[in-house]
Motif scaffolding. Structure first.
Motif, PDB file in Angstrom:
ATOM      1  N   ASP A 103       0.870  -1.194   0.000  1.00 31.27           N
ATOM      2  CA  ASP A 103       0.000   0.000   0.000  1.00 31.27           C
ATOM      3  C   ASP A 103       0.896   1.229   0.000  1.00 31.27           C
ATOM      4  O   ASP A 103       1.126   1.860   1.017  1.00 31.27           O
ATOM      5  N   ASP A 157       0.564   4.242  -1.479  1.00 31.75           N
ATOM      6  CA  ASP A 157      -0.014   5.577  -1.297  1.00 31.75           C
ATOM      7  C   ASP A 157      -0.630   5.757   0.087  1.00 31.75           C
ATOM      8  O   ASP A 157      -1.127   6.837   0.425  1.00 31.75           O
ATOM      9  N   GLY A 158      -0.595   4.687   0.895  1.00 31.63           N
ATOM     10  CA  GLY A 158      -0.956   4.813   2.300  1.00 31.63           C
ATOM     11  C   GLY A 158      -2.424   5.088   2.582  1.00 31.63           C
ATOM     12  O   GLY A 158      -2.763   5.641   3.626  1.00 31.63           O
ATOM     13  N   ASN A 159      -3.311   4.658   1.667  1.00 33.05           N
ATOM     14  CA  ASN A 159      -4.738   4.889   1.939  1.00 33.05           C
ATOM     15  C   ASN A 159      -5.388   3.700   2.654  1.00 33.05           C
ATOM     16  O   ASN A 159      -6.605   3.635   2.771  1.00 33.05           O
ATOM     17  N   ARG A 195      -5.422   0.543   1.709  1.00 33.33           N
ATOM     18  CA  ARG A 195      -5.800  -0.583   0.858  1.00 33.33           C
ATOM     19  C   ARG A 195      -4.747  -0.758  -0.228  1.00 33.33           C
ATOM     20  O   ARG A 195      -4.147   0.204  -0.683  1.00 33.33           O
ATOM     21  N   ILE A 196      -4.550  -2.017  -0.612  1.00 29.44           N
ATOM     22  CA  ILE A 196      -3.665  -2.269  -1.757  1.00 29.44           C
ATOM     23  C   ILE A 196      -4.545  -2.265  -2.994  1.00 29.44           C
ATOM     24  O   ILE A 196      -5.443  -3.101  -3.122  1.00 29.44           O
ATOM     25  N   ASP A 197      -4.317  -1.317  -3.870  1.00 26.89           N
ATOM     26  CA  ASP A 197      -5.151  -1.201  -5.067  1.00 26.89           C
ATOM     27  C   ASP A 197      -4.257  -1.296  -6.306  1.00 26.89           C
ATOM     28  O   ASP A 197      -3.655  -0.305  -6.727  1.00 26.89           O
ATOM     29  N   ASP A 247       0.786   1.961  -5.689  1.00 20.87           N
ATOM     30  CA  ASP A 247       0.615   0.598  -5.170  1.00 20.87           C
ATOM     31  C   ASP A 247       1.100  -0.436  -6.188  1.00 20.87           C
ATOM     32  O   ASP A 247       1.805  -1.388  -5.836  1.00 20.87           O
TER      33      ASP A 247
END
Ligand SMILES: [Ca+2]
Length: 404
Positions: free
Chosen positions: A202, A204-206, A208-210, A217
């Motif tokens: 993750d 971008d640290g939001n 969730r792994i997208d 990511d």
């Protein structure tokens, strides 16, 4: 009831069940439910809530399209010229260079942290999905569950299904949203569920792994995966080379490994005439289109690329694309025009004839593997042709003449 009536009755029953397909379909459905149930048990044993499987498997049916795609057999071998020509196009190089510039700071940071050069991350992106142009629209859970329950690779795809459930459980997405290729590969880098779970980042640290919508990511996960499968800073994956006149062709084979400096001592140079890097890294030389085509040296990172995809032509394409995305030269030597794909039947026929000459003792499986190439080399030596192990139309024809 007379025997005659009995016969009529049996016949009528047979027609009925054949027409509706009811009995086999029900049996198949029961088998599929049982299979899903055992995958659910395994998932729960690994700490994934049963409700995740219940939701994902609700009304799930096998995907016949996936079964059909899985049953497809490649009819012809692939030639270097055609494969690389399709993979490394001027358009893909140009777009790769744009992407390299667009994501320069992110890719630079990842290169420092993971040791994977930016142009390789972009090259994988280009090869896997043409820079995100086609991510696949199959439901991943349905695909991997179908492959687990209907095909012969049950163990591998059962685990992929469990890992797909884990992604649903931890990554805040629904089974409907989790889309991918027919075989379950997801997102910009086409990660299988198990790869996603093991190497997903993750970036971008939001939370969730997208791998579908977040390039931070997707790139960070690819860098983490490549490092995990052996990619190390240093030499590239491969380089085009020039072989000296008297080069022993039987050493041009992935089974022969030498320190780079030994190849230099044998007179091998870079394609532009410059010396090879000074290194003791083990490396191989290959002639993917035979002695008349280009020669490549494969450095240790080539093996890491092959841990991503087992195809030599895929790995060569990654190296060639990465080099040109970074502004390096194209491959200088062209493959011969008459290099042709061989049908499965032609390879079986070759193997049979080579076996009759006592040069081949393995299975006649129609696959052009190292043992078949080695037998082709022995035949080439026998008839006085350059022993590169590459079955040109001439070699195939001479073999047919030699063994009637
Ligand atoms: Ca994220």
């Amino acid at each position: 009831m007379t025997p005659f009536n009995k016969i009529v009755l049996f016949a009528a029953t047979a027609v009925l069940s054949a027409a509706s397909g009811l009995v086999p379909a029900q049996a198949q459905e029961a088998e599929f439910r049982d299979c899903l149930q055992s995958i659910k048990s395994e998932a729960m044993r690994q700490g994934i809530a049963g409700s995740v499987a219940d939701r994902a498997f609700h009304n799930l049916t096998p995907d016949q399209k996936v079964v059909d795609l899985d049953a497809r057999q490649p009819e012809f071998t692939q030639t270097y010229g055609k494969y690389v020509g399709n993979a490394v196009t001027p358009d893909r190089i140009a777009r790769g260079q744009q992407k390299l510039a667009q994501y320069r700071s992110l890719l630079g940071a990842l290169e420092r942290e993971y040791g994977v050069p930016a142009q390789y991350l972009v090259a994988f992106w280009g090869m896997e999905t043409n820079y995100g142009s086609y991510l696949g629209d199959f439901q991943v859970v349905r695909s991997v569950a179908t492959l687990a329950c209907v095909t012969k690779r049950a163990a591998f795809f059962s685990n992929e299904t469990v890992q797909a459930l884990r992604i649903l459980a931890t990554n805040g997405m629904t089974s409907q949203q989790m889309r991918g290729s027919w075989a379950g590969a997801m997102g910009n880098m086409q990660f299988m569920p198990s790869t996603f779970v093991k190497y997903g980042v993750d970036r971008d640290g939001n939370g969730r792994i997208d791998l579908w919508n977040s390039m931070p990511d997707a790139f960070a996960s690819a860098a983490n995966f490549l490092r995990g499968i052996g990619f190390r800073p240093g030499l590239p994956a491969s380089d085009e080379v020039l072989l000296p006149q008297a080069f022993p062709l039987e050493t041009a084979d992935t089974t022969v490994e030498k320190p780079v400096r030994d190849w230099t001592a044998m007179g091998v140079k870079r394609a532009n005439g410059q010396p090879l890097p000074v290194s003791d890294d083990l490396s191989s030389i290959i002639l993917p289109a035979g002695w008349r085509g280009p020669a490549f040296i494969l450095y240790p990172n080539f093996k890491a690329v092959m841990n991503w995809n087992r195809s030599t032509l895929y790995a060569l394409s990654i190296g060639i694309l990465a080099q040109q995305i970074a502004g390096g030269p194209a491959v200088m030597r062209q493959p011969p025009d008459d290099d042709q794909p061989l049908s499965h039947d032609t390879v079986v026929d070759m193997q049979t004839r080579l076996a009759r000459l006592g040069l081949y003792t393995d299975e006649t499986d129609g696959l052009l593997g190292p043992k078949t190439r080695s037998a082709v080399r022995m035949f080439q030596k026998k008839i006085g042709l350059p022993a590169d192990g590459h079955p040109t139309p001439e070699v195939v024809q001479r073999l047919v003449q030699a063994v009637r």
